[in-house]
Design an enzyme around this catalytic site. Structure first.
Site, PDB file in Angstrom:
ATOM      1  N   CYS B 168       0.807  -1.223   0.000  1.00 44.21           N
ATOM      2  CA  CYS B 168       0.000   0.000   0.000  1.00 44.21           C
ATOM      3  C   CYS B 168       0.840   1.274   0.000  1.00 44.21           C
ATOM      4  O   CYS B 168       0.294   2.378   0.009  1.00 44.21           O
ATOM      5  CB  CYS B 168      -0.943  -0.024   1.191  1.00 44.21           C
ATOM      6  SG  CYS B 168      -1.877  -1.564   1.227  1.00 44.21           S
ATOM      7  N   HIS B 300      -3.449   7.683   5.942  1.00 43.39           N
ATOM      8  CA  HIS B 300      -3.556   6.354   5.347  1.00 43.39           C
ATOM      9  C   HIS B 300      -4.955   5.804   5.655  1.00 43.39           C
ATOM     10  O   HIS B 300      -5.595   5.244   4.793  1.00 43.39           O
ATOM     11  CB  HIS B 300      -2.448   5.448   5.885  1.00 43.39           C
ATOM     12  CG  HIS B 300      -2.402   4.132   5.176  1.00 43.39           C
ATOM     13  ND1 HIS B 300      -2.258   4.034   3.823  1.00 43.39           N
ATOM     14  CD2 HIS B 300      -2.513   2.857   5.636  1.00 43.39           C
ATOM     15  CE1 HIS B 300      -2.268   2.759   3.466  1.00 43.39           C
ATOM     16  NE2 HIS B 300      -2.432   2.020   4.545  1.00 43.39           N
ATOM     17  N   GLU B 311      -2.110   5.138  13.553  1.00 41.33           N
ATOM     18  CA  GLU B 311      -1.794   6.355  12.788  1.00 41.33           C
ATOM     19  C   GLU B 311      -2.111   7.602  13.617  1.00 41.33           C
ATOM     20  O   GLU B 311      -1.361   8.579  13.586  1.00 41.33           O
ATOM     21  CB  GLU B 311      -2.577   6.372  11.465  1.00 41.33           C
ATOM     22  CG  GLU B 311      -2.189   7.548  10.580  1.00 41.33           C
ATOM     23  CD  GLU B 311      -2.753   7.459   9.163  1.00 41.33           C
ATOM     24  OE1 GLU B 311      -3.609   6.599   8.899  1.00 41.33           O
ATOM     25  OE2 GLU B 311      -2.309   8.275   8.322  1.00 41.33           O
ATOM     26  N   LYS B 332     -10.161   7.431   1.609  1.00 46.44           N
ATOM     27  CA  LYS B 332     -10.520   6.024   1.332  1.00 46.44           C
ATOM     28  C   LYS B 332     -11.994   5.773   1.637  1.00 46.44           C
ATOM     29  O   LYS B 332     -12.597   4.850   1.099  1.00 46.44           O
ATOM     30  CB  LYS B 332      -9.654   5.076   2.173  1.00 46.44           C
ATOM     31  CG  LYS B 332      -8.208   4.969   1.689  1.00 46.44           C
ATOM     32  CD  LYS B 332      -7.413   3.944   2.485  1.00 46.44           C
ATOM     33  CE  LYS B 332      -5.996   3.759   1.953  1.00 46.44           C
ATOM     34  NZ  LYS B 332      -5.105   4.902   2.212  1.00 46.44           N
ATOM     35  N   HIS B 337      -9.910   1.486  -0.637  1.00 45.30           N
ATOM     36  CA  HIS B 337      -8.470   1.296  -0.470  1.00 45.30           C
ATOM     37  C   HIS B 337      -7.884   0.773  -1.786  1.00 45.30           C
ATOM     38  O   HIS B 337      -8.025  -0.398  -2.113  1.00 45.30           O
ATOM     39  CB  HIS B 337      -8.210   0.314   0.670  1.00 45.30           C
ATOM     40  CG  HIS B 337      -6.773   0.270   1.110  1.00 45.30           C
ATOM     41  ND1 HIS B 337      -5.747   0.842   0.374  1.00 45.30           N
ATOM     42  CD2 HIS B 337      -6.189  -0.263   2.206  1.00 45.30           C
ATOM     43  CE1 HIS B 337      -4.593   0.644   1.010  1.00 45.30           C
ATOM     44  NE2 HIS B 337      -4.835  -0.020   2.127  1.00 45.30           N
ATOM     45  N   PHE B 396       1.489  -3.236   4.556  1.00 46.17           N
ATOM     46  CA  PHE B 396       1.826  -4.513   5.188  1.00 46.17           C
ATOM     47  C   PHE B 396       3.337  -4.712   5.105  1.00 46.17           C
ATOM     48  O   PHE B 396       3.971  -4.352   4.109  1.00 46.17           O
ATOM     49  CB  PHE B 396       1.133  -5.668   4.456  1.00 46.17           C
ATOM     50  CG  PHE B 396      -0.317  -5.831   4.822  1.00 46.17           C
ATOM     51  CD1 PHE B 396      -0.809  -5.461   6.064  1.00 46.17           C
ATOM     52  CD2 PHE B 396      -1.201  -6.397   3.916  1.00 46.17           C
ATOM     53  CE1 PHE B 396      -2.146  -5.629   6.398  1.00 46.17           C
ATOM     54  CE2 PHE B 396      -2.545  -6.568   4.246  1.00 46.17           C
ATOM     55  CZ  PHE B 396      -3.013  -6.182   5.477  1.00 46.17           C
TER      56      PHE B 396
END
Lengths: 89, 410
Positions: B168, B300, B311, B332, B337, B396
């Protein structure tokens, strides 16, 4: 422990780095240091072993996954549902 | 013309986007301003054995209209999205054909996973239909560098050309690396971003098995959030050295002023606070800015339990008392996403936010989630003077990247 419980305990042990000697029905999954990704793998293994589908979302608190015993009960109820559906069909 | 840190200055002269809330920046931004949600029931793939049946699909995408050259016509959907966004961005930058000095131009377009649909179809042919051969273009369509290569061919970009791969954070890494190449004098212009066509049957099954997707919607930082929602898309920028842009008569839309990247080096799925914090801090230091200079953070904000709390804590750690003054949102909530493409799509949102002094909303917000205590711009976007905006991408594996955009040089 019965057959379902034994199978679930062996799945848990298989997916743990250092499984303890004894895992009881009242053992909490959090005490086994099982994290969300481990649980996704464990649920997958359980689904595969018993031919069932377990609704599990890592983003939600799920009482069914509090202890080994609660997982066993949930799996038994899903196996029961599957059997009932099969009989009806 | 050197910037405050002595480096060559890098401006954005074009941007392009493909998303669930619109193909093309104008539609995308108009819908984003209005808080339109592009997430809905999946229509493009069979749903058998899926219990997650929503996504942010790109609707009505016609490659013949969007990227009409023959190579793009034969490419994977992921490359076609990249082509559409790249052509839009290059057109805005003033290019209808090849750049003048190809060896001074880069094409860095990544993807989290590349031509996944092509791979899946190939396997179905091989393993299910027992065909004797796969389609001859299977390999070329599926490789994760094909979008970058297609775009380099389209515009005669003969310098660095490759795809980044960092889940991502892919687009943010592509943009950041291109930024550094221009600063370092390696190239004068670069097209950068990422594309993802991840709403495929196999991909949905894989994500479903990770148990991190919401069956209902993408509601970042919100109390009722219960996972993220996959989406297709592409976000691509034309980055250019300032003098190079001005000499061509191009109009800078914004300046890219800072980039930071770190790796948690800790866990594949559980993020650290340190990694994202340090990435943001490096980006601020790189830009020679203080936290209080940032007006908007495009977070994010995936709507997973873990990301949104982490975050929030990381922003608090870096921004201190200024954390209560900065506007935060996760777009998002609208476009879903877009995985590798997320940082590209969200970079476009940041640049438009600066251009129009408007903070897009986090839609679907009921009440703040536990430990989510920033101003997430709930449900309605708002006007606010935005000089500098930060875009966060965390992936990830603990791969973190932060970009800081500022106004076009006066």
């Amino acid at each position: 422990m019965d057959d379902v419980a034994n199978k679930i305990v062996s799945i848990l042990k298989k997916n743990m780095k250092e499984p303890p000697e004894t895992i009881a029905l009242d053992t909490k999954l959090s005490d086994l240091e099982i994290e969300s990704l481990d649980l996704a793998v464990i649920v997958f293994d359980i689904e595969d072993t018993f031919g069932i589908q377990i609704p599990y979302n890592a983003n939600e608190e799920m009482q069914d996954f509090a202890t080994v015993g609660s997982v066993v009960e949930r799996v038994k109820s899903l196996i029961g549902d599957k059997g009932a559906a099969g009989a009806a069909a | 013309m050197a910037g405050p840190n002595g480096a060559r200055r890098v401006v954005i002269t074009g941007q392009g986007v493909v998303s669930a809330i619109g193909i093309g920046v104008d539609t995308f931004w108009a819908n984003m301003r209005r808080g339109v949600c592009g997430i809905g029931p999946i229509t493009n793939i069979p749903l058998q054995d899926l219990y997650i049946t929503i996504a942010g699909e790109v609707k009505d995408f016609d490659p013949r209209e969007r990227c009409p050259s023959k190579p793009f016509m034969l490419a994977d959907r992921y490359s076609q999205f990249a082509g559409s966004a790249a052509i839009e961005a290059m057109k805005q930058a003033g290019y209808d054909g090849p750049v003048s000095d190809g060896h001074r131009a880069a094409s860095i377009i990544g993807s989290g996973i590349g031509g996944l649909g092509t791979i899946e179809n190939g396997y179905v042919d091989l393993f299910i239909h027992k065909k004797k051969a796969t389609h001859p273009l299977t390999l070329l369509r599926s490789i994760g560098s094909s979008a970058a290569a297609h775009v380099s061919i389209e515009y005669g970009m003969k310098g660095p050309c490759f795809g980044t791969v960092s889940a991502c954070s892919t687009a943010a890494h592509a943009i950041g690396l291109t930024f550094q190449m221009i600063r370092a004098g390696m190239v004068d212009i670069g097209i950068a971003g990422a594309s993802e066509a991840c709403v495929t049957f196999g991909s949905m099954r894989s994500w479903q098995a990770m148990r991190v997707l919401s069956p209902e919607g993408c509601w970042p930082f919100s109390k009722h959030r219960n996972g993220t929602v996959l989406a297709e898309g592409a976000g691509i920028l034309v980055l250019e050295e300032l003098e190079h842009a001005l000499a061509r008569g191009a109009t800078p839309l914004a300046e890219l002023v800072g980039f930071g990247m770190t790796s948690d080096a800790a866990d594949m799925v559980n993020p650290s606070i340190e990694g994202p914090s340090v990435a943001m801090q490096i980006a601020l230091d790189d830009a020679r800015l203080a936290p209080g200079d940032i007006d908007y953070i495009n977070a994010h904000g995936t709507a997973t339990t873990v990301n949104d709390i982490n975050e929030t804590r990381a922003i608090r750690r870096v921004f201190g008392k200024d954390a209560d003054k900065v506007s935060v949102s996760s777009t998002k909530s609208m476009h879903g996403h877009c995985l590798g493409a997320g940082g590209g799509v969200e970079a476009v949102a940041c640049i438009k936010a600066i251009s129009e002094n408007f903070v897009p909303a986090t839609i679907g917000f009921d009440e703040p989630g536990e430990e989510c205590d920033l101003d997430y711009t709930p449900n309605e976007g708002r006007s606010r003077e935005i000089t500098y905006a930060m875009s966060n991408s965390f992936a990830f594996g603990g791969l973190n990247a932060a970009l800081v955009f500022g106004p076009p040089p006066a």
